[in-house]
Design an enzyme around this catalytic site. Structure first.
Site, PDB file in Angstrom:
ATOM      1  N   HIS A 204       0.799  -0.991   0.019  1.00  0.00           N
ATOM      2  CA  HIS A 204       0.030  -0.099   0.157  1.00  0.00           C
ATOM      3  C   HIS A 204       0.944   1.356  -0.084  1.00  0.00           C
ATOM      4  CE1 HIS A 204      -3.621  -2.435   1.908  1.00  0.00           C
ATOM      5  NE2 HIS A 204      -3.359  -2.719   0.578  1.00  0.00           N
TER       6      HIS A 204
ATOM      7  N   CYS B 232       3.819  19.962  -8.119  1.00  0.00           N
ATOM      8  CA  CYS B 232       5.032  19.048  -8.807  1.00  0.00           C
ATOM      9  C   CYS B 232       5.725  20.064  -9.551  1.00  0.00           C
ATOM     10  CB  CYS B 232       4.301  18.120  -9.602  1.00  0.00           C
ATOM     11  SG  CYS B 232       5.426  17.584 -10.665  1.00  0.00           S
TER      12      CYS B 232
HETATM   13  C1  BV8 Z   1      -8.208  -2.388  -5.419  1.00  0.00           C
HETATM   14  C2  BV8 Z   1      -3.184   3.075   2.228  1.00  0.00           C
HETATM   15  C3  BV8 Z   1      -8.802  -2.778  -7.649  1.00  0.00           C
HETATM   16  C4  BV8 Z   1      -3.469   4.238   2.702  1.00  0.00           C
HETATM   17  C5  BV8 Z   1      -4.782   1.317   2.693  1.00  0.00           C
HETATM   18  C6  BV8 Z   1     -14.994  -6.289  -1.722  1.00  0.00           C
HETATM   19  C7  BV8 Z   1     -14.064  -7.328  -2.138  1.00  0.00           C
HETATM   20  C8  BV8 Z   1     -12.989  -7.365  -2.360  1.00  0.00           C
HETATM   21  C9  BV8 Z   1     -12.496  -5.909  -2.602  1.00  0.00           C
HETATM   22  C10 BV8 Z   1     -13.294  -4.848  -2.378  1.00  0.00           C
HETATM   23  C11 BV8 Z   1     -14.512  -5.041  -1.963  1.00  0.00           C
HETATM   24  N1  BV8 Z   1     -15.091  -3.826  -1.720  1.00  0.00           N
HETATM   25  C12 BV8 Z   1     -14.248  -2.799  -2.260  1.00  0.00           C
HETATM   26  C13 BV8 Z   1     -13.031  -3.302  -2.480  1.00  0.00           C
HETATM   27  C14 BV8 Z   1     -11.707  -2.943  -2.808  1.00  0.00           C
HETATM   28  C15 BV8 Z   1     -11.168  -2.292  -1.627  1.00  0.00           C
HETATM   29  C16 BV8 Z   1     -11.478  -3.020  -0.481  1.00  0.00           C
HETATM   30  O1  BV8 Z   1     -10.683  -3.929  -0.104  1.00  0.00           O
HETATM   31  N2  BV8 Z   1     -12.278  -2.694   0.559  1.00  0.00           N
HETATM   32  C17 BV8 Z   1     -12.606  -3.062   1.727  1.00  0.00           C
HETATM   33  C18 BV8 Z   1     -12.712  -1.850   2.712  1.00  0.00           C
HETATM   34  C19 BV8 Z   1     -13.635  -4.066   1.802  1.00  0.00           C
HETATM   35  N3  BV8 Z   1      -9.691  -2.218  -2.036  1.00  0.00           N
HETATM   36  C20 BV8 Z   1      -8.988  -1.681  -2.737  1.00  0.00           C
HETATM   37  O2  BV8 Z   1      -9.935  -0.668  -3.099  1.00  0.00           O
HETATM   38  C21 BV8 Z   1      -7.453  -1.741  -3.112  1.00  0.00           C
HETATM   39  N4  BV8 Z   1      -7.740  -1.649  -4.504  1.00  0.00           N
HETATM   40  O3  BV8 Z   1      -9.021  -3.290  -5.185  1.00  0.00           O
HETATM   41  O4  BV8 Z   1      -7.888  -1.927  -6.586  1.00  0.00           O
HETATM   42  C22 BV8 Z   1      -9.084  -1.423  -8.498  1.00  0.00           C
HETATM   43  C23 BV8 Z   1      -8.343  -0.899  -9.245  1.00  0.00           C
HETATM   44  C24 BV8 Z   1      -8.915   0.081 -10.061  1.00  0.00           C
HETATM   45  C25 BV8 Z   1     -10.331   0.333  -9.615  1.00  0.00           C
HETATM   46  C26 BV8 Z   1     -11.126  -0.614  -8.954  1.00  0.00           C
HETATM   47  C27 BV8 Z   1     -10.508  -1.400  -8.218  1.00  0.00           C
HETATM   48  C28 BV8 Z   1      -6.858  -0.862  -2.301  1.00  0.00           C
HETATM   49  C29 BV8 Z   1      -7.043  -1.086  -0.907  1.00  0.00           C
HETATM   50  C30 BV8 Z   1      -5.569  -0.387  -0.116  1.00  0.00           C
HETATM   51  C31 BV8 Z   1      -6.269   0.880   0.503  1.00  0.00           C
HETATM   52  N5  BV8 Z   1      -5.220   1.506   1.325  1.00  0.00           N
HETATM   53  N6  BV8 Z   1      -4.044   2.070   3.023  1.00  0.00           N
HETATM   54  C32 BV8 Z   1      -3.179   4.681   4.326  1.00  0.00           C
HETATM   55  O5  BV8 Z   1      -2.731   3.832   4.986  1.00  0.00           O
HETATM   56  O6  BV8 Z   1      -4.031   5.618   4.545  1.00  0.00           O
HETATM   57  S1  BV8 Z   1      -5.861   0.042   3.355  1.00  0.00           S
HETATM   58  C33 BV8 Z   1      -5.351   0.414   5.027  1.00  0.00           C
HETATM   59  O7  BV8 Z   1      -6.155  -0.897   5.651  1.00  0.00           O
HETATM   60  C34 BV8 Z   1      -4.038   0.128   5.425  1.00  0.00           C
HETATM   61  O8  BV8 Z   1      -2.983  -0.151   4.474  1.00  0.00           O
HETATM   62  C35 BV8 Z   1      -4.215  -1.044   6.345  1.00  0.00           C
HETATM   63  O9  BV8 Z   1      -3.186  -1.470   6.444  1.00  0.00           O
HETATM   64  C36 BV8 Z   1      -5.165  -1.629   5.616  1.00  0.00           C
HETATM   65  C37 BV8 Z   1      -5.828  -2.951   6.450  1.00  0.00           C
HETATM   66  O10 BV8 Z   1      -5.844  -2.417   7.734  1.00  0.00           O
HETATM   67  P1  BV8 Z   1      -5.222  -3.122   8.794  1.00  0.00           P
HETATM   68  O11 BV8 Z   1      -3.835  -3.009   8.610  1.00  0.00           O
HETATM   69  O12 BV8 Z   1      -5.660  -4.529   9.103  1.00  0.00           O
HETATM   70  O13 BV8 Z   1      -5.741  -2.217  10.081  1.00  0.00           O
HETATM   71  P2  BV8 Z   1      -6.737  -2.327  10.837  1.00  0.00           P
HETATM   72  O14 BV8 Z   1      -6.691  -1.284  11.909  1.00  0.00           O
HETATM   73  O15 BV8 Z   1      -7.989  -2.572   9.990  1.00  0.00           O
HETATM   74  O16 BV8 Z   1      -6.437  -3.607  11.998  1.00  0.00           O
HETATM   75  C38 BV8 Z   1      -5.574  -3.741  12.804  1.00  0.00           C
HETATM   76  C39 BV8 Z   1      -5.542  -5.124  13.336  1.00  0.00           C
HETATM   77  O17 BV8 Z   1      -4.421  -5.231  14.400  1.00  0.00           O
HETATM   78  C40 BV8 Z   1      -6.855  -5.368  14.098  1.00  0.00           C
HETATM   79  O18 BV8 Z   1      -7.230  -6.766  13.650  1.00  0.00           O
HETATM   80  C41 BV8 Z   1      -6.264  -5.427  15.817  1.00  0.00           C
HETATM   81  O19 BV8 Z   1      -6.914  -6.267  16.273  1.00  0.00           O
HETATM   82  C42 BV8 Z   1      -4.965  -5.759  15.655  1.00  0.00           C
HETATM   83  N7  BV8 Z   1      -3.943  -5.393  16.551  1.00  0.00           N
HETATM   84  C43 BV8 Z   1      -4.139  -4.420  17.297  1.00  0.00           C
HETATM   85  N8  BV8 Z   1      -2.978  -4.011  18.066  1.00  0.00           N
HETATM   86  C44 BV8 Z   1      -2.247  -5.385  17.873  1.00  0.00           C
HETATM   87  C45 BV8 Z   1      -2.911  -6.152  16.781  1.00  0.00           C
HETATM   88  N9  BV8 Z   1      -2.419  -7.124  16.451  1.00  0.00           N
HETATM   89  C46 BV8 Z   1      -1.434  -7.775  17.004  1.00  0.00           C
HETATM   90  N10 BV8 Z   1      -0.551  -7.097  17.897  1.00  0.00           N
HETATM   91  C47 BV8 Z   1      -1.064  -5.861  18.240  1.00  0.00           C
HETATM   92  N11 BV8 Z   1      -0.233  -5.257  19.248  1.00  0.00           N
END
Ligand code: BV8
Length: 264
Positions: free
Chosen positions: A135, A163
Site C-alpha cells: 500500500h 509538482c
Molecule cells: C483495489 C493506504 C482494484 C492508505 C490502504 C469487496 C471485496 C474485495 C475488494 C473490495 C470489496 N469492496 C471494495 C473493495 C476494494 C477495496 C477493499 O478491499 N475495501 C475493503 C474496505 C472491503 N480495496 C481496494 O480498493 C484496493 N484496490 O482493489 O484495486 C481496483 C483498481 C482500480 C479500480 C477499481 C478497483 C486498495 C486497498 C488499499 C487501500 N489503502 N492504506 C493509508 O494507509 O492511508 S488500506 C488500509 O487498510 C491500510 O493499509 C491498512 O493496513 C489496511 C488494512 O487494515 P489493517 O492493517 O488490517 O488495520 P486495521 O486497523 O483494520 O486492523 C488492525 C488489526 O491489528 C486489528 O485486527 C487489531 O485487532 C490488530 N492489532 C491491534 N494491535 C495489535 C494487533 N495485532 C497484534 N498485535 C497488536 N499489538
C-alpha cells in the site's frame, strides 16, 4: 511436513505467550515462510491502527473516507494534512520487538518473504531488507497528475505542494481505495503465498483486498496458516494456529522457540 487437516490451536491471553509445540515443530521443518502484516504490528510502537478511532481534526472522518482519490480531489488540503500528521507521528516512533523479530526471521529462515499493508516504513527501520509495500509508503510523495515519485519536497508554499514538473498537486505515495496496488509487489507476494509452507497473518483485520486474499491463496495451496492478533478476525476460523495477543510479545518468543541461538 504433512499438510493434512490440522486441528486449530488457539493460544489466548490466559495462556500467556506460549508458542504451541506443534507450531515450533512445523517451523523447524519448514523452509518457505510468507508473512503479511497490517497496522497491528505497529500498534506497540505507538502508531494508531488504521481503524483505531480517529482523533482530533479527523474524528469526524472514517479513514476509508480520507484514503481515496475522490477525497483528495474534493479537499486536497484536508487529505494532505491528515497524511502530514501521520508522517510526523511515524517520524517520532521506533520499531518494536515484533518488527525486529521479523527482521531476524528473514535472516534465519531459508526462504522468507514479507509483505506489508503498512505505510509507515517501520519494517525497513527494524532491518528487514526485502519488504513488499503493498500500500505504498507515506514518507514518500508523488504527483497526483503524472505519478512521478519524490523523496523530498518543499512545504513552505501553499499545501499540497505543486509538482515541479507539471504543476500538479503532490500527494502521499500510498495506494488509496479504488487504486491498484503496485503490480510487481502484488505479483511477488502472490507467488510467495502460493509457494510458502507457513503463512503468517499478523496484526491485520484481514478485510482489505487484494492483500487479504494472500492468506486464502496460501491456505488453498496447502500452507499452514498462523494468525497473530489481539482479536479474532474473519480469517481466524481458517487459521491452523491463532496466537491471541500482541505481536510484539508473541513474535520474539516464537523466534527464540524455533531458533534458540537467534540474537534478537
Ligand atoms: C483495489 C493506504 C482494484 C492508505 C490502504 C469487496 C471485496 C474485495 C475488494 C473490495 C470489496 N469492496 C471494495 C473493495 C476494494 C477495496 C477493499 O478491499 N475495501 C475493503 C474496505 C472491503 N480495496 C481496494 O480498493 C484496493 N484496490 O482493489 O484495486 C481496483 C483498481 C482500480 C479500480 C477499481 C478497483 C486498495 C486497498 C488499499 C487501500 N489503502 N492504506 C493509508 O494507509 O492511508 S488500506 C488500509 O487498510 C491500510 O493499509 C491498512 O493496513 C489496511 C488494512 O487494515 P489493517 O492493517 O488490517 O488495520 P486495521 O486497523 O483494520 O486492523 C488492525 C488489526 O491489528 C486489528 O485486527 C487489531 O485487532 C490488530 N492489532 C491491534 N494491535 C495489535 C494487533 N495485532 C497484534 N498485535 C497488536 N499489538
Amino acid at each position: 511436513m504433512g499438510r493434512g487437516k490440522r486441528k486449530r490451536q488457539i493460544v489466548g491471553h490466559g495462556d500467556g505467550v506460549n508458542i504451541p509445540a506443534a507450531l515450533v515443530e512445523i517451523l523447524r521443518w519448514s523452509e518457505r515462510i510468507m508473512v503479511l502484516t497490517g497496522a497491528g504490528i505497529s500498534a506497540e510502537s505507538g502508531v494508531p491502527t488504521f481503524r483505531d478511532a480517529q482523533t482530533g481534526l479527523w474524528a469526524r472522518f472514517k479513514p476509508e473516507e480520507l484514503a481515496t482519490p475522490e477525497a483528495f480531489r474534493l479537499n486536497p488540503r484536508l487529505v494532505w494534512d491528515w497524511y502530514a500528521e501521520r508522517r510526523a507521528k511515524v517520524r517520532l516512533v521506533a520499531p518494536n520487538p515484533g518488527h525486529y523479530a521479523l527482521a531476524a526471521m528473514e535472516k534465519l529462515a531459508p526462504d522468507f518473504h514479507l509483505a506489508t499493508q503498512n505505510v509507515d516504513g517501520l519494517h525497513q527501520r527494524a532491518g528487514s531488507r526485502r519488504v513488499w509495500e503493498l500500500h505504498g509508503n507515506l514518507t514518500r510523495v508523488k504527483c497526483f497528475e503524472d505519478d512521478g515519485p519524490f523523496e523530498n519536497w518543499n512545504e513552505t508554499g501553499p499545501l499540497p505542494p505543486r509538482c515541479p514538473r507539471c504543476g500538479g498537486a503532490l500527494r502521499p505515495d500510498v495506494v488509496w481505495f479504488g487504486e491498484s496496488l503496485p503490480e510487481s509487489a502484488l505479483r511477488a507476494a502472490e507467488a510467495a503465498s502460493q509457494k510458502c509452507e507457513v503463512f503468517f497473518s499478523i496484526g491485520t483485520s484481514a478485510m482489505v483486498y487484494p492483500a487479504a486474499g494472500l492468506a486464502h491463496t496460501a491456505k488453498e495451496s496447502g500452507a499452514t496458516l498462523v494468525e497473530i492478533n489481539t482479536q479474532e478476525t474473519p480469517l481466524t476460523r481458517q487459521a491452523d494456529f491463532f496466537l491471541g495477543g500482541p505481536a510484539g510479545q508473541f513474535l520474539p518468543e516464537l523466534v527464540r522457540a524455533v531458533w534458540p541461538k537467534a540474537q534478537i
